[in-house]
Design a protein around this motif. Structure first.
Motif, short mmCIF file in Angstrom:
data_model
loop_
_atom_site.label_atom_id
_atom_site.label_comp_id
_atom_site.label_asym_id
_atom_site.label_seq_id
_atom_site.Cartn_x
_atom_site.Cartn_y
_atom_site.Cartn_z
N VAL A 236 0.78 -1.15 0.46
CA VAL A 236 0.03 -0.08 0.13
C VAL A 236 0.67 1.57 0.52
CG1 VAL A 236 -1.97 2.15 1.11
CG2 VAL A 236 -2.24 -1.15 1.38
N LEU A 237 0.90 2.45 -0.78
CA LEU A 237 1.88 3.18 -0.98
C LEU A 237 0.95 3.73 -0.59
CD1 LEU A 237 3.94 4.39 -2.52
CD2 LEU A 237 2.62 5.41 -4.21
N ALA A 238 -0.27 4.34 -0.57
CA ALA A 238 -1.24 5.61 0.07
C ALA A 238 -2.51 5.45 0.41
CB ALA A 238 -1.47 7.00 -0.90
N GLY A 239 -3.03 5.63 1.56
CA GLY A 239 -4.35 5.97 1.74
C GLY A 239 -4.90 4.64 2.78
N ASN A 240 -5.77 4.68 4.12
CA ASN A 240 -6.41 3.86 4.57
C ASN A 240 -7.79 3.31 4.33
OD1 ASN A 240 -8.26 5.39 6.31
ND2 ASN A 240 -6.05 6.47 6.26
N THR A 241 -8.72 2.33 4.76
CA THR A 241 -9.80 2.03 4.55
C THR A 241 -10.64 2.57 5.73
OG1 THR A 241 -9.60 -0.13 5.78
CG2 THR A 241 -8.76 -0.02 3.18
N THR A 242 -9.90 3.90 6.88
CA THR A 242 -10.59 3.72 7.68
C THR A 242 -10.93 5.08 8.56
OG1 THR A 242 -9.20 3.91 9.27
CG2 THR A 242 -10.60 1.70 9.16
N TYR A 243 -9.61 6.26 7.80
CA TYR A 243 -10.48 7.89 7.98
C TYR A 243 -11.35 8.53 7.27
CZ TYR A 243 -5.65 7.57 10.27
OH TYR A 243 -5.02 7.62 11.82
N GLY A 244 -11.60 9.45 7.16
CA GLY A 244 -12.11 9.87 6.25
C GLY A 244 -11.91 10.79 4.94
N PRO A 245 -12.98 11.10 3.94
CA PRO A 245 -12.02 11.33 2.76
C PRO A 245 -10.83 12.77 2.25
CG PRO A 245 -14.56 11.84 2.70
CD PRO A 245 -13.66 11.18 4.32
N GLY A 246 -10.96 12.52 1.73
CA GLY A 246 -9.54 13.81 1.17
C GLY A 246 -8.55 13.98 2.37
N ILE A 247 -7.84 13.65 2.85
CA ILE A 247 -6.87 14.16 4.26
C ILE A 247 -5.21 13.81 3.34
CG2 ILE A 247 -6.31 13.29 5.92
CD1 ILE A 247 -8.58 11.83 7.08
N ASP A 248 -4.80 14.96 3.41
CA ASP A 248 -3.39 15.49 2.83
C ASP A 248 -2.24 14.51 3.87
OD1 ASP A 248 -3.81 15.97 0.04
OD2 ASP A 248 -3.77 17.79 0.80
N GLY A 249 -1.47 13.84 3.47
CA GLY A 249 -0.79 13.25 4.12
C GLY A 249 0.32 12.09 4.14
N THR A 250 0.87 11.70 4.38
CA THR A 250 2.08 10.48 4.00
C THR A 250 1.26 9.24 4.24
OG1 THR A 250 3.61 12.21 3.84
CG2 THR A 250 4.36 9.58 4.50
N GLY A 251 1.25 8.20 3.40
CA GLY A 251 0.97 6.58 3.03
C GLY A 251 -0.07 6.26 4.15
N ALA A 252 -0.55 5.68 4.62
CA ALA A 252 -1.40 5.82 5.76
C ALA A 252 -2.01 6.15 6.51
CB ALA A 252 -1.47 4.15 6.27
N ALA A 253 -1.81 8.13 6.92
CA ALA A 253 -2.08 8.79 7.41
C ALA A 253 -2.78 9.49 6.08
CB ALA A 253 -0.94 10.16 7.38
N ALA A 254 -2.85 9.57 4.79
CA ALA A 254 -3.65 10.66 3.80
C ALA A 254 -4.76 9.20 3.82
CB ALA A 254 -2.41 10.25 2.51
N SER A 255 -5.90 9.66 3.22
CA SER A 255 -7.43 9.58 2.35
C SER A 255 -7.79 9.99 1.12
CB SER A 255 -8.43 8.97 3.86
OG SER A 255 -8.54 10.40 3.49
N PHE A 256 -7.74 9.14 0.81
CA PHE A 256 -9.05 9.00 -0.56
C PHE A 256 -10.69 8.93 -0.57
CE2 PHE A 256 -4.88 7.22 -1.90
CZ PHE A 256 -4.29 8.19 -2.86
N ASP A 257 -11.09 9.78 -1.36
CA ASP A 257 -12.42 9.73 -1.58
C ASP A 257 -13.38 8.60 -2.27
OD1 ASP A 257 -15.08 10.76 -1.19
OD2 ASP A 257 -15.51 12.36 -2.04
N ALA A 258 -12.84 9.21 -3.73
CA ALA A 258 -13.70 8.35 -4.58
C ALA A 258 -13.34 8.20 -5.92
CB ALA A 258 -15.23 9.04 -4.78
N PRO A 259 -11.84 7.44 -5.39
CA PRO A 259 -11.28 7.68 -7.32
C PRO A 259 -12.53 7.27 -7.98
CG PRO A 259 -10.41 6.53 -5.38
CD PRO A 259 -11.69 6.92 -4.62
N ARG A 260 -12.02 8.47 -9.46
CA ARG A 260 -11.81 8.10 -10.50
C ARG A 260 -10.83 7.61 -11.91
NH1 ARG A 260 -17.54 5.26 -11.70
NH2 ARG A 260 -18.36 5.59 -10.25
N GLY A 261 -9.57 7.75 -11.52
CA GLY A 261 -9.04 8.04 -12.24
C GLY A 261 -7.40 7.87 -12.17
N LEU A 262 -6.31 6.92 -12.67
CA LEU A 262 -5.09 7.55 -11.99
C LEU A 262 -4.36 7.80 -13.28
CD1 LEU A 262 -3.43 6.81 -9.96
CD2 LEU A 262 -3.54 4.24 -10.15
N SER A 263 -3.20 8.55 -13.14
CA SER A 263 -2.34 8.36 -13.96
C SER A 263 -0.77 8.95 -13.61
CB SER A 263 -2.48 9.77 -15.20
OG SER A 263 -3.72 9.47 -15.76
#
Length: 495
Positions: free
Chosen positions: A388-415
């Motif tokens: 896992v490079l970044a994000g987690n499955t429990t935090y709220g959406p849209g949090i900036d940070g590093t690794g598990a301290a960051a979170s995503f909302d609803a991804p719809r694209g990756l480039s």
């Protein structure tokens, strides 16, 4: 010393065969014994022994009588220096010694030992604002003792604010699903009609088509009749049976690779499960060639999603049945790249909910949309190992940070961008992710469903697709409620 006991006289005839030597005592080189009688020694032997005595005497004198010199502690010739970096940028401290042979290192942070930091340099991969004012030093040891370097101060500054602009290119695109950019810089937008009527009997109402737009937004002729290129599969987010569109990738030939999955009903309340699928190549004239097919329910069936063309010419996709990232080589060999655990499951809601970015034959990235009541994570697959490079499955959406301290909302694209960073179209936000897993928001606002062209950060509505061109310009599909409900093609230029 042993040669000090050498007394008496020696008479050496330079041209004779032997020499007559009179000694009262000869020490260690001849053995510890008295020699009170005359001895006849050959001239060559005498010369050899005298030469050896002189050489050994000189050596021992130079060494201080034969003892080893006392070891000395390490001498630091270059101390660690203060460092100031923006948040998320790595910081490296180092030390140099006069003689590094046999040296052992241990780095300290605020006088506390840093586990595993035992080299001549230490790197803090992704310092954050909370790391500012930390002090780093190194303890160096050898056989002669231990010394500790001077402390170096780390200063972490806020990351620079994103700069750039948002511009509207094409309005009212309809149900845009995916984007690509061809060799001429034109944008290919994949569009799908939408219907949520169960068991929709009219597949035409769910058709998927690709349309082409010039950089200025004007539409160009495309497909067999110039009105667009029909693609296999029914539009995602529908309850109709039949093959469902799950992704497209632009081929080098100008055609489009398309992945589709087949569904079977698993129970009441419109629950479905993927049980097969195919990969097809659609030529610009509309001709469809099936390059791989897995019949529904067949042994070893694969349900391919998010087909992506890698730099090695292979096709990459996620198998909704096994959850693996898969690869189909140019020779047609299909193999697993790594278990990314992206299974579609039985509650089929949207056939397009995973996105892939391929960096090389050994490195790829995968992210999912919000599903199974968890927030998504960005995964890296490298030589078969999934992390896992970044994000987690429990935090709220849209949090900036590093690794598990960051979170995503609803991804719809990756480039992947030209500088190696990853960009995620994440609900109303455009997010940047570094190789170290540092996530920052570069455009958009949480909670906004309005498209506002102009300077960053602006407002993007809800993002539905993304692609980055060779010029570094990011193109997205924005679904906005204002100034009017529509999906539009938008360009984001970062500076």
């Amino acid at each position: 010393m042993w040669w000090a006991g050498l007394t008496g006289s020696s008479s050496i005839a330079s041209r004779s065969e032997s020499v007559h030597v009179h000694h009262s005592k000869i020490g260690t080189p001849f053995g510890d014994k008295q020699m009170n009688r005359s001895s006849t020694i050959s001239t060559g032997t005498a010369r050899l022994r005298f030469g050896l005595w002189l050489a050994v005497a000189a050596l021992l004198t130079a060494c201080g009588g034969g003892g080893d010199p006392a070891p000395v502690p390490p001498v630091i010739t270059q101390q660690p220096t203060n460092i100031s970096v923006p948040a998320g940028q790595s910081a490296t401290f180092s030390v140099a010694l006069q003689d590094s042979s046999g040296a052992a290192y241990q780095w300290l942070r605020d006088s506390d030992v840093i586990a595993g930091a035992d080299q001549s340099s230490y790197t803090l991969a992704s310092p954050q604002l909370a790391d500012s004012n930390s002090r780093f030093a190194v303890r160096v040891s050898n056989a002669g003792g231990t010394v500790t370097s001077a402390e170096a101060l780390l200063t972490v500054t806020p990351p620079p604010a994103p700069s750039g602009e948002i511009s509207l290119v094409v309005r009212n695109l309809g149900n845009a699903l995916d984007l690509a950019i061809d060799a001429q810089g034109n944008t290919i937008a994949v569009l799908g009609k939408f219907s949520n009527r169960p068991q929709n009997p009219d597949p035409a109402s769910l058709a998927v088509v690709a349309r082409k737009f010039a950089p200025d937004g004007s539409e160009l002729p495309y497909g067999p009749d110039g009105q667009g290129l029909p693609l296999p599969g029914l539009a995602p987010h529908s309850n109709a049976f039949g093959p469902h569109y799950t992704g497209a990738a632009l081929a080098a030939s100008g055609g489009i690779y398309v992945s589709t999955v087949s569904l079977r009903q698993t129970g009441m309340f419109n629950t479905y499960e993927a049980d097969g699928g195919s990969l097809s190549l659609v030529a610009p004239n509309g001709q469809v060639t099936v390059v791989a097919d897995w019949p529904a329910g067949s042994a070893g069936a694969v349900a391919p999603a998010s087909v992506t063309l890698g730099p090695d010419g292979a096709l990459y996709f996620v198998d909704y049945i096994s959850g693996h990232l898969m690869k189909r080589s140019s020779a047609g060999v299909v193999s697993s790249v790594g278990d990314v655990q992206v299974k579609q499951g039985k509650y089929f809601y949207d056939s397009r909910f995973v996105w892939i970015a391929v960096e090389s034959a050994d490195v790829a990235y995968v992210i999912t949309g919000t599903w199974s009541y968890t927030y998504p994570v960005l995964k890296r697959v490298q030589a078969g190992v999934v992390t896992v490079l970044a994000g987690n499955t429990t935090y709220g959406p849209g949090i900036d940070g590093t690794g598990a301290a960051a979170s995503f909302d609803a991804p719809r694209g990756l480039s992947l961008s030209n500088d190696g960073a990853l960009y995620v179209a994440d609900g109303p936000l455009l997010r940047k992710v570094t190789r170290a897993g540092v996530v920052t928001t570069v455009a958009g606002q949480l909670g906004s469903d309005v498209l506002t062209p102009g300077p960053l950060p602006g407002s993007l509505g809800q993002l539905r697709a993304m692609v980055i061109g060779p010029d570094g310009v990011i193109q997205v599909i924005s679904q906005a409620a204002a100034p009017q409900p529509e999906r539009s093609l938008v360009k984001i230029r970062l500076r």
